[in-house]
Design a protein around this motif. Structure first.
Motif, mmCIF file in Angstrom:
data_model
loop_
_atom_site.group_PDB
_atom_site.id
_atom_site.type_symbol
_atom_site.label_atom_id
_atom_site.label_comp_id
_atom_site.label_asym_id
_atom_site.label_seq_id
_atom_site.Cartn_x
_atom_site.Cartn_y
_atom_site.Cartn_z
ATOM 1 N N VAL A 1 1.017 -1.435 0.081
ATOM 2 C CA VAL A 1 0.012 0.081 0.121
ATOM 3 C C VAL A 1 0.806 1.055 0.011
ATOM 4 C CG1 VAL A 1 -1.830 1.137 1.358
ATOM 5 C CG2 VAL A 1 -1.868 -1.218 1.214
ATOM 6 N N VAL A 2 1.942 1.284 0.800
ATOM 7 C CA VAL A 2 2.867 2.494 0.758
ATOM 8 C C VAL A 2 3.500 2.790 -0.313
ATOM 9 C CG1 VAL A 2 4.871 3.330 1.900
ATOM 10 C CG2 VAL A 2 3.302 2.307 3.392
ATOM 11 N N VAL A 3 4.020 1.679 -1.140
ATOM 12 C CA VAL A 3 4.520 1.559 -2.308
ATOM 13 C C VAL A 3 3.573 2.054 -3.339
ATOM 14 C CG1 VAL A 3 5.873 0.274 -3.972
ATOM 15 C CG2 VAL A 3 6.506 0.044 -1.804
ATOM 16 N N ALA A 4 2.304 1.577 -3.162
ATOM 17 C CA ALA A 4 1.534 2.048 -4.366
ATOM 18 C C ALA A 4 1.229 3.623 -4.426
ATOM 19 C CB ALA A 4 0.275 1.239 -4.188
ATOM 20 N N VAL A 5 1.219 4.011 -3.229
ATOM 21 C CA VAL A 5 0.639 5.463 -2.955
ATOM 22 C C VAL A 5 1.987 6.305 -3.468
ATOM 23 C CG1 VAL A 5 0.007 7.518 -1.361
ATOM 24 C CG2 VAL A 5 -1.076 5.241 -1.274
ATOM 25 N N MET A 6 3.183 5.929 -3.221
ATOM 26 C CA MET A 6 4.415 6.422 -3.412
ATOM 27 C C MET A 6 4.451 6.415 -5.010
ATOM 28 S SD MET A 6 5.918 7.989 -0.703
ATOM 29 C CE MET A 6 7.472 8.131 -1.607
ATOM 30 N N LEU A 7 4.209 5.422 -5.573
ATOM 31 C CA LEU A 7 4.540 5.176 -7.111
ATOM 32 C C LEU A 7 3.509 6.274 -7.749
ATOM 33 C CD1 LEU A 7 4.449 1.458 -7.679
ATOM 34 C CD2 LEU A 7 6.375 3.273 -8.213
ATOM 35 N N GLU A 8 2.103 6.393 -7.091
ATOM 36 C CA GLU A 8 1.116 7.248 -7.749
ATOM 37 C C GLU A 8 1.670 9.072 -7.711
ATOM 38 O OE1 GLU A 8 -3.281 8.814 -7.056
ATOM 39 O OE2 GLU A 8 -2.705 6.887 -6.474
ATOM 40 N N THR A 9 2.193 9.157 -6.517
ATOM 41 C CA THR A 9 2.514 10.325 -6.291
ATOM 42 C C THR A 9 3.987 10.818 -7.353
ATOM 43 O OG1 THR A 9 2.073 10.282 -4.011
ATOM 44 C CG2 THR A 9 3.481 12.268 -4.417
ATOM 45 N N MET A 10 4.998 9.862 -7.120
ATOM 46 C CA MET A 10 6.128 9.895 -8.167
ATOM 47 C C MET A 10 6.013 10.027 -9.538
ATOM 48 S SD MET A 10 8.572 9.720 -5.959
ATOM 49 C CE MET A 10 10.114 9.359 -6.744
ATOM 50 N N LEU A 11 4.940 9.429 -9.909
ATOM 51 C CA LEU A 11 4.451 9.659 -11.344
ATOM 52 C C LEU A 11 3.868 11.000 -11.479
ATOM 53 C CD1 LEU A 11 3.866 8.315 -14.282
ATOM 54 C CD2 LEU A 11 1.281 7.931 -13.170
ATOM 55 N N LEU A 12 3.129 11.615 -10.648
ATOM 56 C CA LEU A 12 2.647 13.136 -10.896
ATOM 57 C C LEU A 12 3.742 13.812 -10.633
ATOM 58 C CD1 LEU A 12 -0.432 13.165 -8.782
ATOM 59 C CD2 LEU A 12 -0.280 13.118 -11.020
ATOM 60 N N ALA A 13 4.926 13.473 -9.761
ATOM 61 C CA ALA A 13 6.090 14.325 -9.788
ATOM 62 C C ALA A 13 6.978 14.166 -11.175
ATOM 63 C CB ALA A 13 6.955 13.765 -8.703
ATOM 64 N N LEU A 14 7.078 12.892 -11.653
ATOM 65 C CA LEU A 14 7.656 12.888 -13.114
ATOM 66 C C LEU A 14 7.214 13.565 -14.070
ATOM 67 C CD1 LEU A 14 10.120 11.257 -14.456
ATOM 68 C CD2 LEU A 14 8.255 9.455 -14.898
ATOM 69 N N LEU A 15 5.919 13.923 -14.103
ATOM 70 C CA LEU A 15 5.013 14.240 -15.247
ATOM 71 C C LEU A 15 5.419 15.916 -14.872
ATOM 72 C CD1 LEU A 15 3.336 14.614 -17.600
ATOM 73 C CD2 LEU A 15 1.272 14.412 -15.995
ATOM 74 N N GLY A 16 5.383 16.424 -13.876
ATOM 75 C CA GLY A 16 5.618 17.819 -13.430
ATOM 76 C C GLY A 16 6.965 18.090 -13.887
ATOM 77 N N GLY A 17 8.050 17.349 -13.572
ATOM 78 C CA GLY A 17 9.660 17.543 -13.754
ATOM 79 C C GLY A 17 9.676 17.693 -15.255
#
Length: 531
Positions: A444-460
């Motif tokens: 669950v922790v990794v799944a939420v982190m992956l979602e956030t990191m995907l948004l961060a990657l798109l923003g970057g």
């Protein structure tokens, strides 16, 4: 009680020894590539320069101390159960603070050092993480949970775009500021070379602060190692540098800017073969004529060939435009004798620029001048001189960029926290159901982190693209070397884009970590009962 204390000390010593060995092994594995990358390995009197080993040692020691102290502290708190609930709750904070400090140290290390070592560490972490996702059951569970969350992003477009836009703004501003420093530094570094030297009066920090007499100039020109022209004359140019004021393009009628006027002789063009006249002609000796750099043409008014400009108390005619692709593009050149008479400099000059027959002749040339009792001068290659001139301003610009980027990053982190906490709250029943059917907290922790990191990657990526489209090649100017405005172009390099992307991912990591932990710690029965 005494036996229990002795057993505690023995366990602590064994654990400390184990982690000390791990730290030494880590230092042995990771420090050499870091040292090689951070600075070329130099031998000083036969001893290896180990300055590059300091930083990896610091970070490894931090990690080691954390691994030593945290388990022992937790075990001690479990032993002392006779304390009140408040005391036990309060005892958790030192461990949390230590975790935060260790994590912050690791993030700062990755962001601060855009080096081969840091990139290798990131690559290794990414590879291990990918293998965990593919090969282990919990990793596959994390992928399954992440797919569910990512598939609902379109339903949460408004809140998700807040994260993306915030991180894109941080990335774009950071890259823009750093590209200004990069462009400034590259412009000055391109100005010099290893086979040309600049000679200044001793203890002079810049050309404008130096004064060389005519006798010193003649001695310098006859020193061994200087290249000679076809007619046998040394390729040495005695030059005068002064500051002049000219009206700025687009400024107020009474707004002037500082420009560097360089008085040179015929040999100046031979010493700098990269400098070419692209319009008009060279100035003639004995006349008040100037040739202007292409950067000065963009910066000041009245720089067209045939027009007259006022320098000092005299009118000068612009007869040509030159381009060199370095800091010289921001200057005006004229006959050294005419510049000296206009500004009352007499026969003295500020510097001597000489072309060496070979770059290997520098040491002997410098030694010859240092050993001559008639001279008190400092000699450096032009490459080293202009690199030093760029250091202070480059550091200032980078510090400002990092400070501004950090302030904006804090705002972006809070935006990500708010968005992801709201996401976790709306998905509480879904997460509780997954936990009830056997999913552990880590997926669950990794799944939420992956979602956030995907948004961060798109923003970057969006921020980096905007910075490259808007700022790459943008022309700016600033004071350089204490005299005149230096015109330079912003340079958005691949290294800067990678740095911006790392900042974006770091923001996403911090912004998603606490919501992810909250999602993993949601009580299953309470979440199912509440929704």
């Amino acid at each position: 009680m005494i036996n229990r204390f002795l057993r505690f000390l023995m366990r602590f010593a064994l654990r400390a020894m184990r982690w000390l060995v791990c730290s030494l092994v880590g230092l042995a594995l990771f420090a050499p590539p870091f040292a090689i990358d951070q600075m070329s390995v130099k031998l000083t009197k036969g001893a290896l320069n180990t300055h590059g080993l300091v930083y990896p040692a610091i970070y490894i020691v931090i990690a080691a101390l954390w691994n030593i102290l945290a388990p022992e502290a937790a075990e001690s708190f479990r032993k002392w159960r006779n304390g009140s609930g408040f005391v036990r709750q309060l005892a958790r904070y030192p461990i949390r603070i230590a975790s935060f400090l260790a994590g912050t140290a690791a993030i700062l290390f990755v962001l601060r050092y855009n080096s081969m070592f840091a990139n290798l560490v990131l690559a290794a972490i990414a590879l291990v993480f990918l293998l965990w996702l593919v090969l282990f059951e919990r990793g596959r569970q994390a992928i399954a949970v992440a797919k569910i969350g990512i598939s609902t992003l379109t339903q949460r477009l408004g809140s998700s775009s807040v994260v993306v836009i915030g991180i894109a703004g941080v990335t774009a501003v950071l890259i823009a500021m750093l590209s200004m420093a990069e462009g400034y530094q590259q412009t000055l570094r391109r100005t010099g070379s290893d086979d040309s030297v600049i000679v200044l009066r001793g203890a002079s920090a810049a050309e404008v602060m130096s004064t060389l007499s005519l006798d010193s100039i003649n001695v310098i020109a006859q020193a061994p190692g200087i290249a000679r022209s076809a007619d046998g004359r040394p390729l040495a140019s005695a030059e005068t540098v002064v500051a002049a004021n000219l009206p700025i393009k687009g400024g107020a009628p009474d707004e002037d800017g500082s420009v560097q006027l360089r008085g040179v002789g015929d040999r100046a063009f031979d010493v700098r073969p990269q400098l070419k006249i692209v319009e008009g002609r060279k100035f003639e000796s004995g006349k008040r004529e100037v040739v202007v750099g292409s950067g000065a043409v963009r910066q000041f008014t009245g720089m067209q060939v045939g027009k007259q400009i006022r320098l000092g108390s005299e009118l000068w005619t612009v007869v040509g435009v030159f381009r060199s692709g370095d800091a010289m593009d921001s200057e005006l050149w004229a006959d050294a004798e005419m510049v000296a008479s206009t500004y009352r400099r007499g026969a003295s000059r500020n510097s001597v620029i000489a072309k060496l027959s070979d770059a290997k002749q520098f040491k002997s040339f410098k030694a010859a001048l240092a050993g001559d009792p008639r001279l008190q001068v400092d000699t450096t290659t032009t490459a080293e001189y202009f690199a030093k001139q760029s250091e202070t301003m480059t550091k200032v610009i980078r510090v400002i960029g990092i400070v501004v980027g950090s302030i904006m990053a804090i705002g972006a982190v809070f935006g990500a926290l708010n968005t992801m906490f709201a996401t976790v709250a709306t998905r509480a029943r879904e997460i509780a159901t997954l936990r009830a059917i056997g999913f552990r907290g880590v997926p669950v922790v990794v799944a939420v982190m992956l979602e956030t990191m995907l948004l961060a990657l798109l923003g970057g990526v969006i921020g980096g693209a905007l910075a490259w489209l808007i700022f790459n090649g943008y022309t700016a100017s600033t004071i350089a070397g204490g005299v005149g405005q230096l015109t330079f172009d912003f340079r958005v390099t691949g290294e800067l884009l990678w740095s911006g992307l790392k900042w974006a991912l770091a923001i996403g990591f911090v912004g998603g970590l606490f919501p992810a932990l909250r999602a993993a710690n949601l009580p299953v029965t309470s979440a199912l009962r509440a929704l």
